[in-house]
Motif scaffolding. Structure first.
Motif, mmCIF file in Angstrom:
data_model
loop_
_atom_site.group_PDB
_atom_site.id
_atom_site.type_symbol
_atom_site.label_atom_id
_atom_site.label_comp_id
_atom_site.label_asym_id
_atom_site.label_seq_id
_atom_site.Cartn_x
_atom_site.Cartn_y
_atom_site.Cartn_z
ATOM 1 N N UNK A 121 -30.148 22.321 5.560
ATOM 2 C CA UNK A 121 -30.021 20.952 6.065
ATOM 3 C C UNK A 121 -31.332 20.611 6.750
ATOM 4 N N UNK A 122 -31.918 19.481 6.361
ATOM 5 C CA UNK A 122 -33.234 19.126 6.890
ATOM 6 C C UNK A 122 -33.231 17.716 7.442
ATOM 7 N N UNK A 123 -33.661 17.579 8.702
ATOM 8 C CA UNK A 123 -33.829 16.272 9.325
ATOM 9 C C UNK A 123 -35.338 15.993 9.351
ATOM 10 N N UNK A 124 -35.830 15.139 8.452
ATOM 11 C CA UNK A 124 -37.280 14.990 8.303
ATOM 12 C C UNK A 124 -37.993 14.305 9.459
ATOM 13 N N UNK A 125 -37.280 13.504 10.256
ATOM 14 C CA UNK A 125 -37.934 12.791 11.348
ATOM 15 C C UNK A 125 -38.191 13.726 12.527
ATOM 16 N N UNK A 126 -37.197 14.491 12.907
ATOM 17 C CA UNK A 126 -37.370 15.462 13.998
ATOM 18 C C UNK A 126 -38.031 16.745 13.510
ATOM 19 N N UNK A 127 -37.934 16.999 12.201
ATOM 20 C CA UNK A 127 -38.484 18.224 11.639
ATOM 21 C C UNK A 127 -37.544 19.409 11.743
ATOM 22 N N UNK A 128 -36.326 19.197 12.236
ATOM 23 C CA UNK A 128 -35.374 20.300 12.358
ATOM 24 C C UNK A 128 -34.844 20.713 10.995
ATOM 25 N N UNK A 129 -34.741 22.019 10.797
ATOM 26 C CA UNK A 129 -34.245 22.533 9.520
ATOM 27 C C UNK A 129 -33.301 23.709 9.769
ATOM 28 N N UNK A 130 -32.100 23.574 9.256
ATOM 29 C CA UNK A 130 -31.080 24.618 9.376
ATOM 30 C C UNK A 130 -31.009 25.418 8.082
ATOM 31 N N UNK A 131 -30.784 26.708 8.220
ATOM 32 C CA UNK A 131 -30.656 27.578 7.040
ATOM 33 C C UNK A 131 -29.457 28.490 7.194
#
Length: 267
Positions: A121-131
């Protein structure tokens, strides 16, 4: 991790980067080409959804041409390798079109038995990425996820019940069950889409979050399964059974005690 899964994990990370760059270009842009899916409730689709999804599909076909693809916006692609990608380019399009950065690209991979083996799951604005990878501890930005409510004795009335929208409970039976839950549990929250699950799995919530949703498609939750289970979250259908591509009603809880309490209402 199986070598073939590890190879696809590398591509999954690349898919998140490619789609994220494209979505960032369209975020908070006025007069964005958009439409409405008339067969779904409050379903918006934009040029950004379609282009980001197609970019991911093109990369998958170039990297693993024998893999299948289940997608939200375009036609599904049958595969021959035993692996199928499950893509949701923007989970939370209603937030995206309002300029709110609480959406994410969901990238799932299932095996020949349609069981999720990895999720991004990737939130491109904050740059957070879950794996999340089957059998491994999940992480966000490389930091392991720790469930602070895994052993909590808090009961359901002290938890927060979250759903994206009350409109997703379309049947009288669903509405009756949710009405019973709301009478018992005064703490409720609406909105959030996939961010409810991601925030809960990350331990960011001020109290235990129990997520109850319906009228979903496989691409709405496939990628979330490895992420949540890898954070020791309970994630099933309303009968307490394992989620499948046919599931439409889901419930997620931070521990078995809360899960059994909410299932008592839903069953």
């Amino acid at each position: 991790m199986l070598p073939e899964v590890e190879q696809r994990l590398f591509i999954a990370q690349l898919l998140a980067t490619v789609s994220g760059e494209m979505l960032s270009q369209y975020f908070r842009r006025s007069h964005l080409q958009s439409g409405t899916k008339i067969d779904q409730i409050s379903a918006i689709v934009t040029q950004a959804d379609e282009e980001a999804e197609q970019a991911m599909v093109d990369l998958i076909q170039a990297s693993f041409p024998q893999d299948g693809v289940i997608r939200e916006e375009g036609k599904n692609i049958a595969g021959k390798s035993g692996y199928t990608w499950v893509l949701d380019p923007i989970d939370g399009t209603s937030s995206f079109v309002r300029g709110l950065p609480i959406f994410a690209t969901l990238i799932g991979l299932v095996d020949a038995d349609m069981r999720p083996v990895l999720g991004i799951a990737h939130q491109p604005i904050s740059g957070d990425r879950w794996q999340g990878v089957q059998g491994e501890q999940s992480n966000v930005n490389g930091i392991p996820l720790v469930n602070p409510y895994e052993k909590s004795e808090i009961n359901l009335t002290a938890a927060c019940i979250a759903s994206t929208t009350p409109l997703m409970f379309t049947t009288l039976d669903q509405q009756r069950k949710m009405a019973d839950i709301y009478r018992q549990c005064q703490r409720t929250a609406f909105g959030g889409d996939c961010f409810n699950y991601l925030s809960a799995a990350s331990g960011w919530t001020a109290m235990p979050l129990v997520i109850v949703e319906a009228d979903l498609n496989f691409y709405d939750f496939c990628a979330l399964i490895p992420i949540l289970t890898g954070a020791n979250y309970c994630f099933t259908d309303w009968q307490g059974k394992e989620l499948t591509p046919e599931s439409t009603e889901v419930v997620a809880s931070p521990n078995p005690k809360l899960h059994s309490e909410i299932l008592a209402f839903l069953q």
